[in-house]
Design a protein around this motif. Structure first.
Motif, PDB file in Angstrom:
ATOM      1  N   THR A  10       0.833  -1.203   0.000  1.00 35.73           N
ATOM      2  CA  THR A  10       0.000   0.000   0.000  1.00 35.73           C
ATOM      3  C   THR A  10       0.867   1.252   0.000  1.00 35.73           C
ATOM      4  O   THR A  10       0.600   2.198  -0.748  1.00 35.73           O
ATOM      5  CB  THR A  10      -0.955  -0.004   1.212  1.00 35.73           C
ATOM      6  N   LEU A  35      -7.508  -3.898  -2.572  1.00 38.71           N
ATOM      7  CA  LEU A  35      -8.822  -3.516  -2.062  1.00 38.71           C
ATOM      8  C   LEU A  35      -9.453  -4.642  -1.255  1.00 38.71           C
ATOM      9  O   LEU A  35     -10.093  -4.393  -0.236  1.00 38.71           O
ATOM     10  CB  LEU A  35      -9.730  -3.097  -3.211  1.00 38.71           C
ATOM     11  N   GLU A  36      -9.263  -5.885  -1.670  1.00 34.20           N
ATOM     12  CA  GLU A  36      -9.830  -7.005  -0.925  1.00 34.20           C
ATOM     13  C   GLU A  36      -9.242  -7.067   0.489  1.00 34.20           C
ATOM     14  O   GLU A  36      -9.954  -7.278   1.470  1.00 34.20           O
ATOM     15  CB  GLU A  36      -9.596  -8.327  -1.646  1.00 34.20           C
ATOM     16  N   TRP A  81      -7.971  -4.550   2.298  1.00 34.08           N
ATOM     17  CA  TRP A  81      -8.445  -3.429   3.104  1.00 34.08           C
ATOM     18  C   TRP A  81      -9.938  -3.521   3.401  1.00 34.08           C
ATOM     19  O   TRP A  81     -10.406  -2.968   4.391  1.00 34.08           O
ATOM     20  CB  TRP A  81      -8.086  -2.098   2.439  1.00 34.08           C
ATOM     21  N   ARG A  82     -10.683  -4.230   2.586  1.00 36.41           N
ATOM     22  CA  ARG A  82     -12.114  -4.412   2.849  1.00 36.41           C
ATOM     23  C   ARG A  82     -12.371  -5.485   3.902  1.00 36.41           C
ATOM     24  O   ARG A  82     -13.494  -5.639   4.358  1.00 36.41           O
ATOM     25  CB  ARG A  82     -12.840  -4.781   1.564  1.00 36.41           C
TER      26      ARG A  82
END
Length: 184
Positions: free
Chosen positions: A36, A43-44, A46-47
């Motif tokens: 990052t 994104l996966e 952090w989600r």
């Protein structure tokens, strides 16, 4: 990015202290922080910090945040001595976030919010002073509060430590009472 790499390297060195069972889970998290910082966020990843969005209503933490805690609070003593069972679940075998039925069946693998340690660690130690003095002490360290940076308006954790004399636990007190009254 150097800061995150330094953290990764230090976590990697923790393996030598018989902590591979935990560092194997921390290193991929550290790598995601490095990615990052390098401008390549997943994104996966952090989600799924706390739990996959599809199961937000559930009471258990199933996201990678759970991997940051090697031990959880014992329900009776409240001491963080219970090994985190999430670390025994292979993350690659957890259902993908798009399979709701499988996700709901695996929620029991999560950890309850109330079982997280308080943020303070404590270790008993005995200090022997030259000349014969001996003291039973506790070293306490960790998060002790929060302060606000008034120039930026952000909150920052306050980390501190202290050394204090051990207070007799209930068992030590009972042992002392028993010894005192066994003389009669």
């Amino acid at each position: 990015m150097e800061d995150w790499q330094s953290i990764y390297d230090r976590v990697e060195r923790m393996t030598q202290y018989n902590l591979k069972w935990w560092t194997d889970r921390l290193l991929p998290i550290c790598q995601e922080f490095i990615n990052t910082a390098a401008g390549e966020p997943s994104l996966e990843f952090w989600r799924c910090i706390y739990k996959p969005q599809q199961v937000y209503a559930a009471d258990y933490i199933t996201g990678w945040f759970a991997d940051l805690f090697p031990y959880l609070q014992d329900p009776v003593t409240k001491a963080p001595t219970v090994r985190n069972k999430m670390l025994d679940v292979d993350r690659s075998k957890l259902p993908p976030i798009d399979n709701m039925d499988k996700l709901l069946r695996r929620l029991h693998d999560g950890i309850a919010l109330h079982s997280l340690p308080l943020g303070l660690s404590q270790v008993a130690c005995k200090v022997r002073v030259e000349g014969g003095g001996e003291y039973d002490l506790n070293l306490v360290a960790g998060f002790i509060g929060v302060r606000q940076d008034l120039t930026q308006g952000v909150l920052q954790p306050e980390i501190g430590w202290a050394v204090h004399r051990q207070i007799d636990s209930s068992l030590k007190s009972l042992d002392r009472i028993e010894q005192e009254y066994s003389q009669f």
